[in-house]
Enzyme design. Structure first.
Site: not given
Length: 517
Positions: A293, A327
């Site tokens: 993430d 991300h």
């Protein structure tokens, strides 16, 4: 070549080479301590361990035949507390929580709790003021897999006057009951966690990743959590397999996160790397973050706490970090209702993250949700799909795809409207981009104040594939888009080179002022 001391502790110290390179040193180097060779390295930040307290050392670093020396003194230590004397069992199975907590709770002020090599299963531990936790090389604190063994931190603590409240646990920007972290520093000051050991939450062997957006007894814990803390140092350790966000300081001041490694599986949900929330004076230096993430995300809560407390995340320095596979490299938001101010990012390497600099907010974050004073300098991005994204239509939360959040028609500016100020990016090299070089989407009623880019080079991968550059409704898949900008008051490009794009280099809509040289 010059060497500087970042921080000296009682039994460890961290140093930084002064140069212009990003994360990695210009060449390999060797390190001697009091004339004896101790290590070699190839990154701009390195650490030494197993030092003597209150001792003066002479450090020398030799790189490409040039040597620089530095004298430093370690901090004093009042007591040395060997945790093994409390009956620890290093088999990775026996529950050591009470024994480790006893060592931490009985350590006198100024003392160090030392945990030797071995694997110690434990649940949540709480550190007290004026103490150091030292994890020896080969030491692993291994998280227990049964959530029922973890204490629950209440989201709200009522005050005796029945008016005031204390907000403790946070889950994605709201005060909600959450399990305590593996390591907790709450209402404490002058706390250090250091050493070459490992903090392993072991989350993959529990049920933490099953239906992760559903509350089960309480919301998922962090690996490291602070609240109301001052003068906190996290240094050296490997942090891995976190339950959710990995490093999560909240409502804390003077937080140093130095030369740690974070490793979470790319398949693990919402296991961000470092997420300071409503913190002041944060140094994030020399870290290597590899997650599934966001690598680093700066936050300041959602609307309720933002309107009630309006405590920003401010004065943040991020330097000489390697941010990979996440991300986003550096992410602002989306929980930023208290504001984000004065952030400087320098000498960082972003390696195959989805986005490089990523700012995400939306209508409903509030009038204190102001992002300003963001400087992004001397950064290398390799294989980042979209190097720059500023998105004020981020489709998060249950109402994220409603017309209220997503309409591109001007709405009234009110107490729920966020603000994006001026952002500066300079001396950036981004290679092998795919979706877009830059994607800037401001609100029509509250445009982005200004974007200045100077000495920036962006090139696209020849075999780039299309994808969604910004998570917003209406932004379909794109490929090799140069600069897309809408609702920006001023864009200034100085020596900005974009190569390999397709179609128009600039896609500008409602940009009040544009200049380029």
């Amino acid at each position: 070549m010059k060497i500087t001391l970042v921080r000296s502790m009682s039994r460890s110290a961290v140093f930084e080479l002064v140069n212009d390179s990003c994360y990695r040193a210009p060449a390999p180097y060797t390190v001697t301590l009091d004339g004896a060779a101790v290590c070699s390295g190839d990154t701009n930040v390195f650490s030494l361990y197993s030092l003597e307290p209150a001792h003066t050392y002479t450090l020398a670093v030799t790189l490409d035949g040039v040597t620089d020396t530095l004298t430093f003194t370690t901090a004093e230590e009042s007591f040395f507390v060997d945790a093994s004397r409390y009956g620890l069992v290093a088999d990775g199975v026996t529950d050591n929580t009470a024994k480790l907590q006893a060592a931490l709770s009985t350590c006198p002020a100024g003392g160090t709790v030392y945990v030797p090599a071995g694997t110690y299963r434990t649940q949540s531990l709480f550190l007290q003021s004026n103490t150091t936790l030292y994890l020896e090389k080969g030491c692993t604190l291994l998280g227990g897999t049964d959530r029922r063994d973890y204490p629950i931190l209440p989201g709200v603590l009522p005050c005796h006057n029945e008016k005031d409240e204390k907000y403790l646990a946070l889950w994605e920007g709201n005060p909600l009951d959450s399990f305590a972290a593996l390591i907790n520093v709450i209402n404490a000051e002058n706390v250090t966690i250091t050493g070459e050991g490992t903090l392993d939450c072991n989350a993959q062997n529990g049920d933490w990743y099953q239906n992760p957006k559903q509350k089960k007894i309480a919301w998922r814990p962090r690996l490291f959590f602070t609240s109301g803390a001052k003068n906190v140092v996290l240094h050296g350790v490997l942090a891995c397999n976190s339950y959710s966000w990995t490093i999560h300081p909240t409502y804390s001041e003077n937080v140093d996160i130095l030369n740690i490694r974070i490793r979470n599986s790319s398949q693990s949900p919402n296991t961000d790397g470092i997420d300071p929330e409503s913190c002041k004076n944060v140094n994030i230096i020399g870290n290597h973050v590899h997650v599934g993430d966001d690598c680093i995300a700066l936050k300041s809560s959602k609307l309720f706490l933002g309107m009630k407390l309006h405590i920003p995340c401010e004065n943040v320095i991020i330097r000489n970090c390697c941010l990979s596979r996440g991300h986003g490299g550096l992410v602002i938001g989306s929980e930023m209702s208290g504001g984000i101010k004065n952030v400087t990012v320098t000498q960082c390497l972003m390696d195959h993250t989805d986005r490089g600099l990523r700012v995400k907010t939306r209508r409903g974050r509030g009038k204190y949700a102001v992002i300003d004073g963001l400087a992004f300098r001397n950064v290398v991005m390799d294989g980042v799909l979209t190097p720059f994204v500023i998105n004020m239509f981020y489709f998060c939360d249950p109402d994220g795809r409603t017309d209220y959040v997503q309409t591109h028609e001007p709405q009234p500016v009110d107490d729920t409207t966020p603000t994006l100020g001026k952002l500066e990016m300079e001396h950036i090299v981004a290679t092998d981009a795919q979706y877009a070089g830059c994607w800037f989407s401001g609100l029509p009623e509250q445009p982005i104040e200004g974007v200045t880019m100077r000495d920036v080079k962006i090139s696209f991968a020849p075999d780039a594939r299309p994808g969604q550059a910004a998570m917003m409704c209406g932004a379909g898949a794109s490929c090799k888009v140069g600069i897309h900008a809408e609702n920006v008051r001023k864009i200034a490009l100085h020596n900005v080179e974009i190569t390999g794009y397709e179609g128009e280099r600039l896609q500008l809509t409602h940009v009040d002022r544009y200049e380029e040289d």
